[in-house]
Motif scaffolding. Sequence first.
Motif: not given
Lengths: 395, 231
Positions: A334-340, A352-356
């Motif tokens: 999921f990290d960085g996965l682009n979607t809208s 973008s999905f952002e893991m932190s």
Amino acid sequence: MGSLIAQIISVTLMNLGSLRRRLWMSLAMVLASAVVVAILLAFLAMAKGFEETMRGAGSSQIAILMREGSSTELNSVILQDQVNLITESAGVARDANGPLVSPELYVIVDGIKRSSGTEANIPLRGLNETGMAMRTNMRLTEGRMFVPGTNEMIVGEGVLREFSGFDIGSEVRFGKNLWKVVGVFSTGGNIFESELWADIKTIQSHYNRGSSYQSIRLQLDNDGGLASVKQTIAREPRLNLDAQTEREYFASQGKQLQYIATFGWVISAVMALGALAGALNTMYTSVADRAKEIATLRALGFSNFSAFCGTIAEAMVLAVAGGLLGSLAAYLFFDGLNTSTLGGSFTQVVFSFEMSPDLFLQGAILALVIGFVSGFFPAWRAARMPVIVAFRHAA
Amino acid sequence: MSEDVLFQLNGVGKSFVKGKEKISIFDDLNMSIERGDFVAIMGPSGSGKTTLLNMLGGVDQPTSGEIWFDGTRIDSLSESALTRWRAQNIGFIFQFYNLMPMLNAQRNVELPLLLTKLSKAQRRKNVETALALVGLSDRAKHMSSEMSGGQQQRVAIARAIVSDPKLILCDEPTGDLDRATADEILEMLQLLNRDHGKTIVMVTHDPAAAKYAKLTLHLDKGKFVQREIVA
């Protein structure tokens, strides 16, 4: 105390050492914990990515003005005389060319999503040179700027990623008009990258908007600039406008999708209950499987507290192992996965999905809770089991 | 109570309720075990010999009467106090050895020492001594699955004596072994009693095993019916 710690460590290591006997049940618990944590992190990463996209667009030094009562640019209308009036307001910054004011148009056009092949709304924003200059983090990553007065446009990187047909040099038809893509721009990953930009006069002409606009952006001259602008609006009855900073505007837009995070927690909580049922079964089986060992250790003089802690520790190790696995899977997938998704103006917001680290921490906490709860009751049973009963049980 | 007496049971009763029926195992059991004794308790199935052993080991409580151990009344101790008492005074030897399968012989023998304040080096030394005493120094690193039944029981004996308890309780220690191996184990228990002064109470149904003890008590229907001193 040292003896008790030695007992707990020893019992825990023995429990973990006996996992091979319960391999499949233990793996099932690890997997259940992994799935729950991965799903939670996916939702949180989605919410975080959306939030960052919205927050990144807002400046506290830029005010956005829309018709009174309008919550989005799409349902706002501003006339040229209102633009002229607000341009002279106190609080508006100026440069050598005059007040830094950007009246803007915001219309919806169709695009084809790469992922589904379906149509979705994309905002086409009309800007003048000042509006472009006020977006200080904007840079062209490919091609060139559109020429005012022509059917040229530049596309945000998010649009290029998510929609087909917007590569440089492409010609795109919106209604009766054919537009040419001449450049690609970035604004640091914020919501503006989900837009198409073109000359405002051209858009006004093509969409029969006369001299009307939908929003005005003002560069404020200092921290009190917004208050001055609001005073001007309050004094002038023709200015039926609402003013807020761009940061406030996008924050309020972002809030409407905060349900993603809440929904993620609700879904994860429901799934965690299911995982708990399986984990409880695993741990009760573990206690039953180790009954003879627990009884023997208790007979040798090991405390019931060490039996309790050892069982809890086993459950937590399994759940945390699952949590780590789930976090790794969430990161990889999921990290960085682009979607809208549909934004506040019925247009697609690309993010973008952002893991932190804070999300991983939340995943770890959930795994620990699963481990503790699933281990507590079996551990209680292990600790309270009279040694004689345990002997009979093991026989 | 004489100073020579290690265990004293006064009017001990044990019963439990099954459905609406009260089943009595002992009614008024009296016995004493002296320091340095090697006592075999024999009896048919259901005679209460294992229940008696469990009560001596503090893993079961009488429903009436008193149990004294070395001047301390143990039948009224709490669960946690009994646990500490067991750690300090009792060594257990079980029929099926009850070794931890995930630990090697050395680590199994070390378990009771984890309950003491001994340093790691002292623990290792004591473990080596105990394993040497049972003749398994060369098997210290072996897992129980890599050892025969007799060897496993010898590891269990090493575990029972490593913390130098006052009493060793054996529950059918040779019940799972062939005759020759059983004799080896019994000779070892006899040696611990004779040469090291260990007090041993052994439950067995095997008359040949009982011959290794100094005293055999026959239990039937909750009462000692015969007392036999071995020459």
